[in-house]
Design an enzyme around this catalytic site. Structure first.
Site, PDB file in Angstrom:
ATOM      1  N   ASP A 128     -23.523  42.920  18.891  1.00 50.09           N
ATOM      2  CA  ASP A 128     -24.579  42.756  19.941  1.00 50.09           C
ATOM      3  C   ASP A 128     -23.760  42.355  21.075  1.00 50.09           C
ATOM      4  O   ASP A 128     -22.476  41.882  20.624  1.00 50.09           O
ATOM      5  CB  ASP A 128     -25.540  41.584  19.601  1.00 50.09           C
TER       6      ASP A 128
HETATM    7  C1  BGC Z   1     -29.364  42.112  23.316  1.00 47.51           C
HETATM    8  C2  BGC Z   1     -29.381  43.528  22.479  1.00 47.51           C
HETATM    9  C3  BGC Z   1     -29.172  44.684  23.686  1.00 47.51           C
HETATM   10  C4  BGC Z   1     -27.826  44.383  24.226  1.00 47.51           C
HETATM   11  C5  BGC Z   1     -27.417  45.524  25.356  1.00 47.51           C
HETATM   12  C6  BGC Z   1     -28.262  41.999  24.022  1.00 47.51           C
HETATM   13  O1  BGC Z   1     -28.257  40.845  24.899  1.00 47.51           O
HETATM   14  O2  BGC Z   1     -29.384  41.249  22.487  1.00 47.51           O
HETATM   15  O3  BGC Z   1     -30.616  43.981  22.153  1.00 47.51           O
HETATM   16  O4  BGC Z   1     -29.058  45.935  23.006  1.00 47.51           O
HETATM   17  O5  BGC Z   1     -27.822  43.139  24.735  1.00 47.51           O
HETATM   18  O6  BGC Z   1     -28.096  45.422  26.411  1.00 47.51           O
END
Ligand code: BGC
Length: 741
Positions: free
Chosen positions: A232
């Site tokens: 993530d």
């Molecule tokens: C989120 C993800 C997301 C990623 C990119 C993160 O903060 O938890 O779900 O895909 O950002 O935007």
């Protein structure tokens, strides 16, 4: 020609080039290697519509993303209980991604809704792992059929937002396997997602980004995952440890610093080139499998997608209460109250936020339908305190109307990625409005817009409640389709609506500790808790009304060699066509373990014309009868009785039958000197050995268990059975025979 994803290609790469590949080039792309002609692949959020950002836009900036259709949030789509619909949603998202030259879509999010306070529940499917897994699989199949990869997130046990980068989700192995890993396991085994996104949090003290047990032992060795694991955004704390644990791609990269870190680690011998190559190969494979080749501009039809968003939302909304107020009566006056009718909340905040193509508000839809309606805002959406002028105007409109709609829900500031809620209550001004309006009109329907559970202290005072969750950009049309009767509601709750926050299973522990989240409720989460503890709820899991009624009959079970099939008939006994969701739950009577009263094991949707009857068949596979036994590190099925409960909700079971399993693959009963006489006597498998060793006779005097003395003696183990006359020889012979079984 050398393929860009094989060993000989890797052999050409320098160490810095390899190091560059295991970190994102920036927020959305993999690295480009110009020297060897390797192009980059783009990744883009998200689960409910494309959030392709323009380069250099801030990670959570919303206005810089391309225009895309905002589909209903997963909280709503899960309420469809409709695999086909989720599959079509996946196709639409895949088409949009392809047209925008996006190789990997960052979704779906499939974590379970452990606490209704969790900030991201709107982005997730359900409190039930089976339902979440089914919805997710159908969605993933759809996206990937379009040639676009997915990143199933957030792996795993990411069930709260507060301190999400550092906190540890602490739980026992059965809870992890039977609840929090189940949906991921299903998707991995069934739909072969291109990637998984590992979550920020730790499990039992080990950060998921460097959790070898999770990312390699379970995911790859047990489940056979062949794809790539990305982090993530910002989840990597120690890149070397992450690669060693099985994480392949750090997102986003930290630029030259990321590359240097890896080069240094290899040079210092802290990271083996073998481990690095393994991840490099997976990145190369992802880029070669999913980088959209076409340089020509592919078009896709946003209007068609908007229409699909409308249909999906309409088919998913859940009618919670209806005392003859819906569908709205034509020709009677209507007051539409609540600022959310004019400024609807149709999507959640954070990384899933879409720059919507065409938002149609409920007011727009009502005007378009030429419905005779007056509108009053009633409250101010960006405030919690009552605005007396708005309130008075709303009450006076309600007094003069034959029927009233109140649009209520959480304002955007209450619910988003990145933080958890602290209350399930609607803003005070909205509750006050509902109280005031219901005092002057008794044909009031509340239409809810919210990403997750809300409390409804006024539920008894209103005549209708329609839960529309966050319905996407076609919110107005889909809501009006239901209110007007053009669409017969068919959604069912994918989560329990409690009466009070204090009734929820994780109430005592949720967010209590910044570092540790203790999953002390264990397996008893969602309806598994309310069922077992007999806690009354506002609306149970699986619940939802229709404008028609259904009758269930003729349940028959067919026990196969590794599954049980339930067949029944469902009839539409009302006056309009409708769709029923038949839910099959299994109640395990056989295993002597902690277990819920019942668990969802399958479901089927059936569309019926008035008066029509159809046969419905649902198959319950071996997993539905299994539990995870940490002692053998495997799933175990026990022979014995299982009740098959067929219902229209988790609390409205219409038909029931018992399946008695006698499968050769079931666990053999474990009999040792520590087994209790009473338990041994009750085992069908033990009868022959008891007889042959003479123990049947020895224990005959206690067997009935009628007197307290008999009960006491049955409750001693075999090793002390000399106290009731058993000889050492009898016990040895009995155990030998049992072990030969
Ligand atoms: C989120 C993800 C997301 C990623 C990119 C993160 O903060 O938890 O779900 O895909 O950002 O935007």
């Amino acid at each position: 020609m050398t393929k860009q994803n094989d060993q000989s290609f890797i052999d050409q790469l320098t160490l810095p080039e390899k190091a560059a590949l295991v970190s994102g080039k920036d927020a959305w792309y993999t690295a480009t290697l110009e020297r060897v002609g390797l192009k980059r692949l783009m990744m883009t959020d998200g689960p409910s519509g494309l959030r392709k950002q323009n380069t250099n836009a801030a990670v959570t900036g919303i206005n810089d993303s391309v225009t895309a259709v905002s589909f209903p949030s997963s909280a709503l789509t899960a309420s469809s209980f409709d695999r086909d619909a989720l599959n079509q949603l996946g196709h639409h998202l895949g088409k949009a991604a392809r047209a925008e030259k996006v190789g990997v879509l960052l979704g779906p999010g499939i974590n379970l809704k452990r606490s209704p306070l969790a900030g991201r529940n709107f982005e997730y499917f359900s409190e039930d792992p089976y339902l979440a897994g089914e919805m997710a699989s159908a969605y993933v199949d759809g996206v990937q059929a379009e040639g676009v990869g997915v990143s199933v997130k957030h792996f795993a046990a990411n069930n709260r937002e507060n301190q999400r980068f550092t906190m540890s989700s602490d739980m026992d192995e059965r809870t992890l396997r039977e609840l929090y890993l189940t949906a991921f396991e299903k998707v991995v085994k069934h739909s072969h997602p291109a990637t998984l996104m590992c979550s920020y949090n730790a499990i039992n003290g080990t950060l998921n980004s460097q959790n070898k047990r999770l990312l390699t032992d379970i995911l790859r060795d047990e489940w056979g995952f062949k794809g790539l694991v990305m982090s993530d955004w910002g989840a990597v704390a120690d890149h070397t440890a992450a690669i060693q644990a099985g994480l392949d791609l750090e997102m986003p990269g930290k630029g030259p610093a990321s590359t240097q870190e890896i080069v240094d680690a290899v040079n210092a011998g802290a990271l083996s080139e073998h481990d690095l190559n393994r991840s490099v190969l997976r990145v190369l494979k992802l880029v070669s499998d999913y980088r959209p080749e076409s340089e020509t501009v592919e078009k896709y039809d946003l209007d068609e997608q908007h229409q699909f968003a409308r249909k999906l939302a309409g088919e998913s909304m859940v009618l919670l209460k209806n005392e003859n107020v819906l569908p709205l009566k034509q020709g009677r006056s209507l007051a539409v109250i609540g600022e959310l009718a004019e400024h609807p909340r149709y999507q959640g905040g954070g990384s899933s936020h879409v720059n919507a193509y065409q938002v149609v508000t409920p007011l727009d839809a009502i005007h378009k339908a030429d419905a005779k309606a007056v509108y009053e805002a009633g409250y101010q959406l960006d405030s919690e305190t009552a605005d007396q002028k708005r309130l008075d105007a709303a009450v006076s409109a309600a007094k003069q109307a034959d029927q009233v709609l109140i649009f209520a829900g959480y304002p955007a500031s209450r619910e988003s990625e990145g933080f958890d809620k602290t209350s399930l209550a609607l803003p005070d001004n909205q509750n006050a409005l509902i109280d005031a309006v219901t005092a002057v009109n008794d044909h009031v329907t509340v239409v809810l817009q919210n990403g997750s559970v809300v409390l409804m202290p006024w539920a008894d005072k209103v005549q209708g409640i329609l839960e529309t969750y966050l319905a996407g950009e076609a919110v107005g049309e889909a809501t009006w389709d239901i209110l007007s009767g053009d669409v017969n509601p068919a959604g069912r709750l994918a989560e329990t609506f409690p009466i009070r926050l204090a009734d929820t299973p994780s109430y005592l522990t949720f967010n209590a500790d910044p570092e540790h989240e203790n999953y002390r409720e264990g397996l008893f989460m969602g309806y598994r808790y309310y069922d077992k503890k007999q806690v009354p709820v506002a609306f149970p899991f699986g619940f939802g009304l229709s404008y028609t009624t259904f009758k269930y009959a003729n349940l028959q079970l067919n026990i196969g060699s590794d599954s049980v099939t339930a067949q029944l008939s469902v009839s539409n006994t009302g006056n309009v066509a409708g769709t029923e969701t038949v839910q099959a739950y299994v109640a395990n009577k056989a295993s002597r373990i902690e277990k819920p009263v019942k668990a969802l094991a399958n479901f089927a949707k059936v569309a019926l014309q008035p008066g029509e009857t159809k046969t419905v068949s649902v198959t319950l596979d071996q997993r539905a009868f299994s539990w995870y036994n940490p002692e053998i590190s495997d799933w175990q099925v026990d022979n014995g009785e299982y009740d098959i409960l067929i219902g229209t909700s988790s609390q409205d079971i219409r038909l029931q039958a018992t399946a008695t399993l006698d499968w050769p693959q079931a666990a053999k009963p474990k009999v040792t000197l520590n087994s209790y006489i009473g338990d041994v006597l009750a085992l069908p498998e033990a009868q022959a050995a008891l007889k042959a060793s003479g123990l049947t006779e020895t224990f005959a005097a206690l067997a009935s268990g009628e007197t307290t003395d008999q009960q006491m003696l049955l409750n001693i183990p075999l090793r002390s059975a000399n106290m009731v006359g058993a000889t050492q020889e009898q016990l040895t012979q009995f155990l030998t025979l049992m072990h030969e079984l």
